[in-house]
Write an enzyme that holds these catalytic residues in place. Structure first.
Site, mmCIF file in Angstrom:
data_model
loop_
_atom_site.group_PDB
_atom_site.id
_atom_site.type_symbol
_atom_site.label_atom_id
_atom_site.label_comp_id
_atom_site.label_asym_id
_atom_site.label_seq_id
_atom_site.Cartn_x
_atom_site.Cartn_y
_atom_site.Cartn_z
ATOM 1 N N GLU A 1 34.825 85.369 42.193
ATOM 2 C CA GLU A 1 34.402 84.129 43.109
ATOM 3 C C GLU A 1 35.432 83.259 42.850
ATOM 4 O OE1 GLU A 1 30.656 82.352 41.738
ATOM 5 O OE2 GLU A 1 30.237 84.496 41.768
ATOM 6 N N TRP B 1 22.684 88.729 43.490
ATOM 7 C CA TRP B 1 22.825 90.508 43.559
ATOM 8 C C TRP B 1 22.894 91.063 42.116
ATOM 9 C CZ3 TRP B 1 27.818 92.265 41.676
ATOM 10 C CH2 TRP B 1 28.693 91.485 40.846
ATOM 11 N N ASP B 2 22.732 89.934 41.063
ATOM 12 C CA ASP B 2 22.634 90.289 39.733
ATOM 13 C C ASP B 2 21.516 91.236 39.723
ATOM 14 O OD1 ASP B 2 24.088 87.858 40.066
ATOM 15 O OD2 ASP B 2 23.068 87.129 38.545
ATOM 16 N N LYS C 1 37.665 85.540 37.742
ATOM 17 C CA LYS C 1 36.609 84.925 36.921
ATOM 18 C C LYS C 1 35.902 86.089 36.176
ATOM 19 C CE LYS C 1 32.235 82.011 37.931
ATOM 20 N NZ LYS C 1 31.442 81.709 39.164
ATOM 21 N N GLN C 2 35.279 87.055 37.158
ATOM 22 C CA GLN C 2 34.684 88.096 36.272
ATOM 23 C C GLN C 2 34.914 89.503 36.915
ATOM 24 O OE1 GLN C 2 31.583 85.797 38.711
ATOM 25 N NE2 GLN C 2 30.428 87.754 38.854
#
Length: 786
Positions: free
Chosen positions: A490, A363-364, A594-595
């Protein structure tokens, strides 16, 4: 002129230069010095092939299959993985000086510089080498992968004796099945990559050779061909040979002091899943003929002309931090290299710079990379979305396998089939389908490309909308819920009503219904009945978006705020990234991020939040986000700038832009992080520029951090090229080429024309600076080279 020196890279505005020879650094410099055009990728290995970190020659979309490992199988688990293949290496040009091979580990390199030139589009090298017996030569090389001739790469190799006449022997190779030390922990993958190419044809004549190979399991066929032009005074002797995995042209000549041997090596690559051996061979032979006709100087001229146009459209200027200026242009150059000639192939997470992530696209691409291309090279964004459309049948099959309607796009893939063997972070990450939809809408709004809408865009939007309607459900209160999914974070897998996912799905459903309402013929063509479109609207209007009134923040997903806090104080820096030191089940039940996830929603779906909500949400998640992903810093830069924490935004921007040049995550040997490179654009343009495109309308809210004197960037929208220039007092807008545009500046609508419009920047009170988990704050940015 260079301004300073950092870890071997010198700081300069339009190039990346490494001065001196550092064998231990080759692994990471080979990624940074990669040259590519989106079809062919050549890692920046030395021409002599050794010493090297990791050899790499890649063709976009060319892969080998292998079985996916499972301790226990389950229904719906993908059965086969795909791994990018290191194809036939044409970069190799070995040199023997009076029978001593030039090897940078022996003798002495008294001069050695390598330069990636962002305006020429070449990787150049200048080396003065003394052999172990004292014979000195100067070697100059330059290589390119052509932006204008998609199948072509070329190398100019020049040797000059510095003291006496010398006998020089050059071996120019095509080498297939190079031995590679794989660092994969999966023996199946390692086995798939061991001699993955089966020879089918080889031929050599004069200065020309061609090799044709096929992968053992995926059945893809590729051809590599080389031809040469040799410039030398006289007395040259040549011999060419070809066998299954090697073609070699040997050149021997005596060169006097003051003379030189110059070789131009033309390379051509092509592959197909369907074409025959004669057909792929004919393809590369034709490409070589075109390259020779153009010649080295012609290829250079074409390359520069292409880049001149790109930089006119896309350049970002940063005054006050020369290293950051270099890093941002480095990022833009590599994003261009990844997407320029992809032409309906995937844009992998590493581009074509290394084998990391097995060469998969994520998806980046749509969320981070395509916004950059949409506003700089819209044709490249269109081609990347056409690749998604070409895989629609596989996405439909995946949806059906999961018991869903419509299309469920893969978490990671090369050919469109799901390759993730870990379903909580793969299959459950349904947001990828909404990310694709979002990129489609952004591209359509930016270009007005009605042909793409009818051939690709509408079908992508409608089939993903069908998936969302079947994945979610209306609860007893009439709210539309999407349960059991994984959002961008995630560390919080298989959660209910992830806010980012729900907001993106809502947008997906809304735009699908809008298109059917505006284009009855499209609705008819894709069998969308009025009641189906009405259900999409109803689901979008009723989408559940959790909110905690007590804390005044949005939970990342339903129940997230009830989870226990992670004990950051007891977690030493040696335990990051957490996923390598703690079980997932522990991460899943704690408030550790995580992000950027909810924070990413604040950026991409910012029209769904009030300014006060954004400030509170940002502060809350800053204290729980550990940035164990390179995707995070760019987004945090954007939202930090929006809520007024400009110095923090500056720190995050630098982290995103310098992720690969500083090897922040200690894994750049496996390739660059394209999404983080895109984060450099995001942090600058969407962060300090305040660019938003909600509803297809471009708005800006520029601000400048105190460390910088000026930022200027260029964008393309609806065929108009314009520039935004920000300084400490205000922002100036003007059209470079094209028609006037209606924009907004800090909420004020205005029209930008060829005549500059200058507008003030209002003050903002950001309140207290947010805290990060102990030890996880970004490094304070101190401008280097200023």
């Amino acid at each position: 002129m260079t301004d300073s020196y950092f870890r071997g890279y010198e700081v300069a505005p339009w190039e990346l230069r490494w001065h001196g020879m550092d064998v231990d650094a080759l692994q990471r410099t080979e990624s940074a010095f990669a040259v590519s055009n989106g079809h062919i990728g050549l890692r920046g290995t030395l021409e002599e092939a050794e010493p090297r970190g990791l050899p790499g020659t890649y063709l976009n979309g060319f892969y080998e299959q292998h079985d996916l490992p499972y301790a226990e199988t389950g229904y719906g688990y993908p059965e086969e993985g795909q791994t990018v293949v290191n194809v036939t290496d044409g970069k190799i040009i070995r040199l023997l000086v009076e029978d001593e091979p030039l090897d940078m580990r022996y003798g002495q390199a008294t001069e050695h510089d390598r330069v990636l030139d962002f305006r020429k589009g070449t990787l150049a090298r200048n080396t003065v080498w003394s052999s172990p017996t004292g014979r000195r030569v100067r070697v100059k090389t330059e290589r390119l992968v052509s932006f204008t001739q998609r199948a072509v790469a070329a190398i100019r190799y020049e040797v000059e004796p510095l003291d006496d006449e010398l006998q020089l022997v050059v071996q120019s190779d095509l080498l297939a099945n190079e031995p590679i030390e794989s660092d994969t922990r999966d023996p199946r993958v390692a086995a798939a990559l061991e001699s993955p190419l089966v020879a089918e044809f080889h031929q050599s004549e004069a200065y020309h050779a061609v090799l044709v190979h096929q992968t053992r399991k995926s059945g893809l066929r590729m051809a590599a061909a080389m031809d040469h032009k040799i410039d030398v005074t006289d007395g040259v002797r040549t011999h060419i040979q070809a066998e299954e995995d090697l073609a070699r042209l040997t050149i021997a000549v005596d060169v006097p002091k003051g003379g030189r041997l110059r070789i131009t090596k033309f390379l051509a690559y092509g592959w197909s899943a369907q074409r025959s051996v004669p057909a792929v061979r004919a393809q590369v032979d034709a490409a070589l003929a075109g390259a020779r006709q153009t010649g080295w100087k012609g290829l250079l001229a074409e390359q520069k002309e292409f880049l001149d146009d790109f930089w006119e459209t896309s350049d970002i200027e940063i005054d006050g931090d020369p290293e950051l200026q270099q890093a941002v242009r480095f990022a833009l150059f590599h994003l261009l290299q990844a997407g320029a000639r992809g032409e309906t192939r995937a844009l992998a997470g590493k581009g074509l710079t290394g084998p990391g992530y097995d060469g998969h696209a994520f998806w980046d691409t749509e969320t981070f990379v395509l916004p950059v291309l949409t506003y700089s090279m819209p044709d490249a964004a269109r081609d990347a979305l056409r690749w998604r459309h070409s895989t629609l049948d596989k996405a439909r099959e995946r949806a059906a396998q999961l018991g869903l309607r419509g299309a469920a796009f893969p978490w990671r893939s090369i050919n469109g089939a799901e390759c993730s063997a870990y379903w909580p972070a793969g299959t459950a990450a349904f947001h990828v389908s909404a990310d694709i939809s979002d990129a489609v809408v952004r591209y359509l709004n930016a270009t007005g490309d009605s042909e793409f809408l009818r051939t690709c865009g509408a079908e992508l939007l409608l089939e993903t909308a069908r998936m969302w309607l079947s994945l979610g459900h209306f609860d007893r209160q009439g709210r539309f819920r999407i349960d059991g999914v994984t959002g961008p974070d995630e560390y919080s897998a298989v959660a209910d009503n992830n806010v980012y996912t729900n907001l993106m799905a809502r947008r997906n459903l809304f735009y699908a219904a809008e298109i059917c309402g505006q284009h009855e013929d499209i609705a008819t063509a894709f069998d969308v009945r009025a009641d189906e479109a009405e259900l999409w609207r109803k689901a979008a209007d009723a989408m559940l978006l959790p909110y905690d009134e007590d804390l005044g923040v949005h939970p990342q997903s339903e129940g997230f705020l009830e989870h226990d806090e992670w004990n950051f104080e007891a977690t030493g820096q040696e335990f990051y990234p957490l996923l390598l030191h703690f079980p997932y089940f522990d991460l899943y039940r704690k408030q550790v991020v995580k992000q950027a996830d909810l924070v990413l929603a604040l950026h991409l779906c910012g029209d769904s939040f009030t300014p006060e909500e954004k400030a509170r949400d940002f502060a809350y998640y800053e204290a729980r986000t550990v940035r164990d992903s390179s995707l995070s810093a760019g987004t945090q830069a954007v939202v930090a700038a929006e809520v007024g924490h400009l110095e923090l935004a500056y720190d995050y921007l630098a982290e995103a832009a310098l992720t690969d040049l500083h090897d922040v995550h200690n894994n750049v040997r496996n390739g660059l992080h394209l999404a983080s490179l895109a984060g450099a654009w995001q942090g600058t343009v969407a962060g300090f520029g305040g660019l938003r495109d909600h509803g297809g309308r471009l708005t800006f809210a520029p601000r400048l951090p105190p460390q910088l004197r000026r930022i200027a960037f260029r964008l393309t929208f609806r065929g108009t090229r314009f520039q935004v220039e920000i300084d400490g007092e205000g922002a100036t807008y003007h059209v470079i080429a094209g028609e006037p545009l209606e924009l907004a500046h800090h909420g004020e609508t205005f029209t930008v024309t060829a005549e500059s419009v200058r507008l003030p920047i209002p003050a903002i009170d950001p309140g207290p600076a947010p805290a990060q988990p102990p030890g996880r704050a970004p490094a304070r940015r101190r401008p280097k080279g200023a």
